[in-house]
Write a protein that holds these residues in place. Structure first.
Motif, PDB file in Angstrom:
ATOM      1  N   ASN A 140      11.839  11.397 -14.929  1.00  0.00           N
ATOM      2  CA  ASN A 140      10.947  12.547 -14.765  1.00  0.00           C
ATOM      3  C   ASN A 140      10.076  12.760 -16.004  1.00  0.00           C
ATOM      4  N   LYS A 169       7.770   9.534 -16.315  1.00  0.00           N
ATOM      5  CA  LYS A 169       7.052   9.207 -15.066  1.00  0.00           C
ATOM      6  C   LYS A 169       7.146   7.707 -14.772  1.00  0.00           C
ATOM      7  N   PHE A 170       8.306   7.166 -15.072  1.00  0.00           N
ATOM      8  CA  PHE A 170       8.566   5.748 -14.767  1.00  0.00           C
ATOM      9  C   PHE A 170       8.809   5.624 -13.267  1.00  0.00           C
ATOM     10  N   ASP A 171       7.844   5.028 -12.576  1.00  0.00           N
ATOM     11  CA  ASP A 171       7.904   4.906 -11.126  1.00  0.00           C
ATOM     12  C   ASP A 171       7.893   3.412 -10.799  1.00  0.00           C
ATOM     13  N   GLU A 182       1.314  -2.031  -8.581  1.00  0.00           N
ATOM     14  CA  GLU A 182       0.254  -2.270  -9.578  1.00  0.00           C
ATOM     15  C   GLU A 182       0.203  -3.728 -10.023  1.00  0.00           C
ATOM     16  N   LYS A 229       5.765   2.161  -7.812  1.00  0.00           N
ATOM     17  CA  LYS A 229       4.322   2.162  -8.094  1.00  0.00           C
ATOM     18  C   LYS A 229       3.979   1.007  -9.033  1.00  0.00           C
ATOM     19  N   LYS A 274       0.848  -1.215   0.000  1.00  0.00           N
ATOM     20  CA  LYS A 274       0.000   0.000   0.000  1.00  0.00           C
ATOM     21  C   LYS A 274       0.875   1.253   0.000  1.00  0.00           C
ATOM     22  N   ASP A 275       2.032   1.144   0.643  1.00  0.00           N
ATOM     23  CA  ASP A 275       2.953   2.294   0.671  1.00  0.00           C
ATOM     24  C   ASP A 275       3.809   2.393  -0.597  1.00  0.00           C
ATOM     25  N   GLU A 276       3.707   1.418  -1.441  1.00  0.00           N
ATOM     26  CA  GLU A 276       4.442   1.328  -2.722  1.00  0.00           C
ATOM     27  C   GLU A 276       5.950   1.145  -2.548  1.00  0.00           C
TER      28      GLU A 276
END
Lengths: 464, 296
Positions: free
Chosen positions: A423, A426-428, A435, A431, A222-224
């Motif tokens: 940046n 937006k490659f996170d 997912e 997250k 949940k906190d990724e």
């Protein structure tokens, strides 16, 4: 009509006051530092940095307050317990140390970015591998200090030839597990990725009938960010390239079929698709995951050595708590890699009004006057040979039980090109890891989207 | 100019100078700076910034699908709150009647609003937790175990769960505002309606509602602003996840600024949210005025 105009103006004013306050906080570089970094660095080089930290007290006339920003609760506690201020005051009797504790590392970076733009950085700040490049314009070069020369990792993480921070620890990632639960389920410590998958499934199958909430691996997605041991470190473990992110920045389509990222993330997705993280891995956060693991309602947690202290706080009995390194290799014939990184890079900011004292503080920090006691109070490894220490027993077990021919991969968080691409696209990855637990998640489609975005971003930014 | 006139002029000037200075410093200047920044690609750390014209605005509209997903989530908050505004108005009318314990219930319903939002979000995180969460335990006790779901991680329901927490938190505030509005209606107006034979619904619809138009307008505006600026509840309870499933416009904007170091784009988004709030508010005012048959 006038009434309507007045009410409209009032509405706009209210909205501006509610929305625009963010702009004040993020006031841009119009207030950029007035002193050039190079000049500041030169000033620091001239500073009295070569004197040993154990020297006689300096002149008492020096009165100042050094501010140091941290995010780690354990570090904050140790600063008080080991009384860092009194120790430093043996050198500077009238210099106070003001520790600014920020809630967590995420808020720490936000606060530092805001303060950087407002010329309000503390005298000393900590960085991680991936933030050194971001703050490079705000940190002075500590390359000339004894602390840097004596440090095993400082020069390896230099940015543009400058040592912008001196790592106080070397953190390693571990798989924490309960030996008694492994024994009860008949599971041996795995040394390959397929064996790791099999072990987790076996644990889940064994304990779930008696506890429907059981999870073989406690994660806290949940906190990724707790997905990082997998999504951040596994690509480097897979190909043995600590500079994997920089290598990735050079590729046109880094997620293409057969690429290291494609291969690694498919392996992670295979694990994350198995019901070994409990019924709802995205429903609990890291704190709860650690608490559940400490209560033996989970058999495994994958985290850094820093997590040991939190686990120990959650239980009275750690006699069966053990560790092993996450096995990423597919077969015994492949090299067994473990990952480590320099962490918590102590640096002096260009905004410091007391740079010579701050540099002396760095010398003090990595001297016998402070570092020996400090490093012996935390589970992480030190970065100075002179103060080498034995590993905590629970962590030493990983070294004792793993293959003797293991290879150390020194991790780097990614340089300018990689950060710019992240940046832009937006490659996170953290997250993305969270997912993967969502029903219907399509990894191949995500690869395609990322490849397209990456290619376009490279062209836009002119990254070669 | 007489002494009294002079003093009055001095008083007016002194009274206005400070607020105007504060307004210029803390509202107008930051807003102008925000607008200026929205035309740059400043990353928040570089010592210089480059002007890139309308690129941020173009990218925001055409290349930010996750932003529009986030805005859709804001609309869920907006509509859930909108439905509850009617219920809040009915509750307020009920609390204005004299009955035993009315004061206690008023206090009880207002209580969530004065509790810290972060504390509420943490409390509800554990309330909806899949392991040992009170909500799931309550469902089990009531024999409704079949309805247990992944409240904070199922993209289909997570926004409604978060919106319900928001309703729990803000309803009391709205009810108190409605009560204040209703209390301001002169008793003789209501008594005259009773004498004329108006029933409770007729009193409510034809006297109470038109008499508290200002309060209703304010609450509707507050709903637009609050829904579009929703941040703390999704930030703490789900981090906007999984993915961007429960992200909101503000949460996404903050991520763009701090996680992806694009303060220029984040400023553009802040400008956009201002424009959206103003547009939705005026649209809403028109619609409500139309429904009431009032020419505004």
């Amino acid at each position: 009509m006038i009434k309507r105009l007045v009410s409209a103006a009032l509405c706009i004013a209210i909205i501006f006051s509610l929305v625009a306050c963010g702009a004040a906080a993020s006031n841009p570089a119009t207030n950029a530092p007035t002193t050039a970094p190079a000049a500041q660095a030169a000033a620091a080089t001239d500073a009295p940095t070569q004197k040993p930290a154990e020297a006689a007290p300096k002149e008492e006339a020096v009165k100042a307050t050094l501010t140091i920003a941290i995010w780690d609760n354990l570090v904050n506690d140790l600063y008080q317990q080991l009384d860092i201020q009194s120790r430093f005051q043996k050198l500077y009797p009238n210099v106070d140390i003001e520790v600014e504790k920020i809630k967590n590392d995420s808020e720490y970076w936000d606060a530092m970015k805001i303060r950087a733009s407002a010329n309000e950085l503390p005298d000393l700040m900590f960085n991680k591998t991936f933030t050194l490049a971001q703050f490079k314009d705000y940190l002075i070069d500590l390359g000339g200090t004894e602390a840097s020369k004596n440090n095993n990792l400082a020069s390896a993480y230099s940015v543009g030839g400058k040592v912008l921070g001196i790592p106080q620890t070397m953190t390693t990632e571990y798989v924490f597990y309960w030996q008694d639960m492994f024994d009860e389920a008949g599971v041996a410590v795995p040394t390959t990725w397929p064996a790791f998958l099999e072990a987790t499934e076996k644990l889940q199958a064994h304990f779930e009938p008696e506890n429907p909430d059981f999870m073989a691996i406690a994660l806290g997605a949940k906190d990724e960010w707790p997905t990082y041991p997998f999504v951040e470190f596994m690509p480097a473990l897979q190909n043995g390239d600590g500079f994997n992110w920089d290598s990735m920045a050079k590729l046109e389509e880094p997620f293409a079929s057969g690429s290291n990222m494609n291969l690694t993330y498919n392996k992670i997705y295979e694990l994350f698709s198995k019901p070994v993280f409990g019924r709802d891995p995205n429903g609990i956060g890291h704190d709860q995951a650690v608490a559940l693991f400490a209560q033996k309602r989970a058999a495994i947690i994958v985290s850094g050595s820093w997590c040991l202290d939190t686990i120990q706080q959650g239980t009275d009995d750690v006699s069966t708590l053990k560790t092993f390194y996450l096995p990423v290799r597919d077969a015994e014939s492949e090299p067994f890699r473990i990952i480590a990184q320099g962490d918590s890079f102590l640096g002096v900011t260009i905004h410091s009004q007391n740079q010579p004292i701050a540099v002396d503080f760095v010398e003090f920090y990595f001297s016998d006057a402070w570092y020996r006691d400090y490093i012996n109070s935390i589970p992480d490894d030190g970065t100075v040979d002179e103060f080498a220490k034995a590993k905590t027993p629970a962590l030493q077990i990983a070294d004792d039980t793993e293959p003797k021919d293991k290879t150390l991969v020194m991790y780097d968080g990614g340089g300018d090109d990689f950060q710019s691409l992240v940046n832009e696209t937006k490659f996170d990855y953290k997250k993305l890891g969270a997912e993967m637990f969502v029903d219907g998640f399509d990894l191949q489609k995500r690869f395609d989207d990322l490849n397209a975005a990456w290619k376009s971003a490279r062209a836009k930014l002119g990254v070669k | 100019m007489s002494a009294i006139s002079r003093k009055r002029a001095q008083f007016i000037v002194v009274s206005l100078v400070l607020p105007v200075i504060l307004l210029l410093m803390f509202v107008v200047y930051p807003a102008a700076d925000l607008l200026n920044m929205s035309f740059t690609n400043w990353n928040g750390l570089d010592l210089q910034k480059t002007y890139i014209g309308l690129s941020n605005y173009r990218d925001m509209i055409f290349s930010s699908p996750d932003l529009w997903l986030s805005l859709r989530n804001n609309l869920i908050y907006f509509f859930v709150h909108l439905v509850f505004i009617f219920i809040e108005l009915l509750l307020a009318a009920m609390f204005c009647a004299k009955f035993k314990g009315a004061g206690f219930f008023k206090w009880l319903i207002f209580l969530p609003y004065i509790i810290n939002g972060v504390a509420i979000s943490y409390a509800f995180s554990y309330f909806f937790s899949p392991v040992g969460g009170a909500f799931n335990e309550a469902l089990r006790l009531l024999g409704l175990g079949g309805f247990i779901g992944n409240w904070l991680s199922d993209p289909k329901i997570v926004n409604y769960v978060l919106a319900s927490v928001s309703v729990w938190r803000y309803s009391g505030y709205h009810v108190i505002l409605f009560i204040a509005g209703i209390k301001s209606i002169p008793n003789d107006v209501l008594e005259a309606a009773v004498v004329d034979g108006a029933n409770a619904f007729q009193q409510f619809w034809h006297i109470i509602v038109p008499s508290i138009t200002l309060v209703i307008d304010f609450i509707l505006f507050d709903n637009v602003r609050g829904a579009l600026q929703q941040f703390d509840i999704p930030f703490i309870m789900t981090s906007g996840g999984p993915g961007y499933a429960s992200s909101t416009f503000t949460l996404y904007t903050i991520n763009i600024a701090f996680k992806f170091n694009n303060f220029g784009m984040a400023s553009t988004m802040a400008i956009a949210i201002m424009a959206i709030i103003i547009a939705v508010y005026f649209l809403q005012t028109k619609v409500v005025a139309g429904l009431r048959g009032v020419k505004k």
